[in-house]
Every structure is written in C-alpha cells, then in structure tokens.
Design an enzyme around this catalytic site. Sequence first.
Site, PDB file in Angstrom:
ATOM      1  N   HIS A 171       0.833  -1.227   0.000  1.00 39.33           N
ATOM      2  CA  HIS A 171       0.000   0.000   0.000  1.00 39.33           C
ATOM      3  C   HIS A 171       0.861   1.268   0.000  1.00 39.33           C
ATOM      4  O   HIS A 171       0.394   2.320   0.433  1.00 39.33           O
ATOM      5  CB  HIS A 171      -0.947   0.033   1.209  1.00 39.33           C
ATOM      6  N   GLU A 203       9.583   9.068 -16.432  1.00 44.60           N
ATOM      7  CA  GLU A 203       8.173   9.421 -16.644  1.00 44.60           C
ATOM      8  C   GLU A 203       7.701   8.990 -18.034  1.00 44.60           C
ATOM      9  O   GLU A 203       6.583   8.501 -18.217  1.00 44.60           O
ATOM     10  CB  GLU A 203       7.978  10.931 -16.481  1.00 44.60           C
ATOM     11  N   SER A 216      14.633  22.467 -15.107  1.00 46.46           N
ATOM     12  CA  SER A 216      13.454  23.277 -15.381  1.00 46.46           C
ATOM     13  C   SER A 216      13.907  24.624 -15.910  1.00 46.46           C
ATOM     14  O   SER A 216      14.925  25.160 -15.466  1.00 46.46           O
ATOM     15  CB  SER A 216      12.637  23.453 -14.099  1.00 46.46           C
TER      16      SER A 216
END
Length: 455
Positions: free
Chosen positions: A153, A287, A274
């Site tokens: 979990h 990703e 970034s």
Amino acid sequence: MWGGRFSDKPAELMQAINVSIGFDKRLAAQDLAGSRAHAAMLRKSGVITSDDEVAIQGGLATILSEIEAGTFPFREEYEDIHMNVEARLRELIGPAAGRLHTARSRNDQVALDFRMWVRDACDRTAGQIHALQKALLAKAEIHADAVMPGFTHLQPAQPVTFGHHLMAYVEMFGRDAGRFVDARARMNESPLGAAALAGSPFPIDRQMTAEALGFARPTANSLDSVADRDFALESLAAATICATHLSRLAEEIVIWMTPQFGFIKLSDAFTTGSSIMPQKKNPDAAELVRAKVGRLLGSFTQLTVVMKGLPLTYSKDMQEDKVPTFEAFDALELSLRAMAGMVADLEPNTATMATAAGAGYSTATDLADWLVRELNLPFRDAHHVTGAAVKKAEELGVGLSDLPLSELQALDGRITSSIYDVLTPEASVASRRSYGGTAPDQVRAQIKRWKEALA
Ligand code: ARG
C-alpha cells in the site's frame, strides 16, 4: 499490376487511402528474403528456368543494395513494398521479373514479410530485456545487503534489501522475455505458398522455402495462412505486459528520486532541469517510460479491433496491422534501452534507505515472531501484544528498538532483552532466509542463478 481488367486509373482519393509504401517499406528486407527463397524454390521445382532465376536473384541483390544505400526509389503509385520491389525488378531485368510472382500472391507474401518482421522484433526485444536484466543484476549484486523499507500500500511494511527489490524486476522481465520466446515458437511457421488463399496448382516445395527462411515448418492451412494475424496480437500482448512492468519500475524511480524519499540519485544523463525553477532535477526519462504503456496497449487494442469480426480470409483491413505493431515495438525497444541506461546510472543513497527501513515500526512483525518463537504465544496474541508495543512507542515518540525493556515487560513479563536482537532492520532482513526471502544470502543465491541463466 492488374491493368488488364481495368480501363481507368484509380481516383486520387483511392490512392491516398490505399497506399501503404510510406510504412510497409520497413518490410523491405523481409520482402527481398522471401522473394529470393521463392525464386530458388521455383527453379528447383522446375517452374522457372535457371536463367530466369539467375536474372531474378541478380535483380533482387541490386535492389537490396539500393535499399541499404538509401537510393531505392520508393514510389507511391506502386502502392506497397511488394509492388515497388516487383516494379523495380522489371526495370532492372525486364520480363523475367514477371515470373517471380508465379505460385504466389501478395496475400501470402505480406503474411510472410510481416511474420518475419515480428519474429525479428521478438528476438531483438528479448535481447534488450536480457540486457536490462543484466543491468539490474549488476546493481542488485552491489546492494544485496543494503536495507530499505519494503512496502505494501506504499506504506512501510517490513525491511527488505535494495538488491532483493531489484531482483523482483529481474523475475518479471524474465517472464516477459519468456513470453516473446513462446510467441516466436508459435509463429515460426511459413505462410509462403498459401498463395491467394487456396494454395497453388504448381509443384511448389513449401518445406524448402520454410527452411530457407528459418521457419520450423510451413503452415498447415492455406486459408488460415493468409487470414491469421494472431502472431502479431500475441506479440503485442507480450509487449504490453512488458511495458506495464517497465512502468512500475519507472514509477518507483520517480518516487525514489523525490526529495521526500531521497532513496536514489540519477545523474544528469537521465534527468532534465526546469527552465524556471533552478533547483529542479526531473526524472523525465522515467516518466516517459511510465507513459509508453499507453501506446503499447493502444496498439494492441487497435489491432484487436481491426481483426475482430473479419471474415476469412484476407481483407484489406489487415493492411492496418503494421503501423500499430511498428509503433509498439519502437516504443518498447526505446523504453527498454532507456530503462537499462537508468538502472546502470542510478545510485542508491543507502544511508537514507537504511534510516527509512527502521522507521514506521517496520520490525513489528519481527517482534511478534519473537513472542511466538520464544514465549510460544499464538500468533494472534503476539500480534495484539505487538500492537500495544507500537502504540506505546508512538506515545513516547521512539522507535521499537528504543522502547525501554520495562515498557515491553509491562505488556508481557516474560520478555527479555534478547528481543532487541530482532528489532533492527539488518537483523530483520537477515532472519528471512526462507527460499526467495530477502536475507542477503538468499538474494545472492538468486543473483547467481540468474547470472548463470543469462550468461
Ligand atoms: N499492402 C497489402 C497489405 O499490407 C498487401 C496485401 C494486398 N493484398 C491484396 N489482395 N490487396 O495487406
């Protein structure tokens, strides 16, 4: 190619929807190999003369070198790769080119080419999976003892080792590679010679072409031979499952990379910055691997829907089999290579992992097991006592291993200080020696087994 029956040219729109050379040019190598095998067989069977075969083989060899050199003139007016090759062959060797298509149809030709392409893709993919497994094994070996929290979990559950965690993926990717190997064995029958759909009246030798092209045998039903695309579906299913596994590992890399976890570092090679926030280091490659499964499942879905409800045998719908399949394998191969690169690149922060492994009362099960082993408590009672110990530790703001003995003895007077031996993550991990467990010796035994299997 069929001018005899037609007096007009196709409408421009007809050509626009019909043309496939833009994508099926990727079948050029397979198409030429199939034609060479077919021509050799036609000569051996006495269907064409040896002079014609020599001319055909020479022309096909020229075409292959043109394709390799990037000088082959792919032309939309010839619709697909099969007719582009035949048209060029005619330019190169004249009328003998017209004999190559004896006892053959584009239906068995495309079934053959595409099957060989998918077969190659399965081989390449299995190889790339093995490379990824080797990268995982190398990292797992270095970190077979490094404790980290194991999760259920996404809550800290019990300590495990980083090596053990990586080896879980070695198992998953092992099954993935196995699925490609299985699919390959099932698809390894040659459809060449099924012709349009019913077989051929010429004395062809399908065994000979099957062997020449590396197939185990010819397909046994001519209708099925030109109508079947389940080899592609099966491979796309295997590819989708593999991409699912990749997405799970990618997701863990994303989580581990966060400052909140801080379990691993990726170098500049596999991260991006970034344009506005100077502090950022983003795991874009992970990703994107995580996202690619969407493309894979999309391809599988696309081809399943194309094939659903198609009457036997060939229908032009089936031309839509190629783009999703090419896209799926391109995405999977890129993902596998990127993931192998990231795995080799990543460096675990073992101190952070070890601290986290001890947090969250992760050795509570070890405490309960000690009560069962040493005091002969039924596990359910031990679970209850341990729950009370965790509650107490929480009240006092300490970990289980820092809970004073007096507090533990208040829960059961028979508890002795030897209980502290099992309350560290290292001791917890070392105790799990059951086959396949996280004890470093067990992990090393699995690493050794896999290294031998992949050698
Ligand atoms: N370009 C076609 C395909 O990809 C080749 C087979 C065409 N056969 C036909 N009967 N029109 O499926």
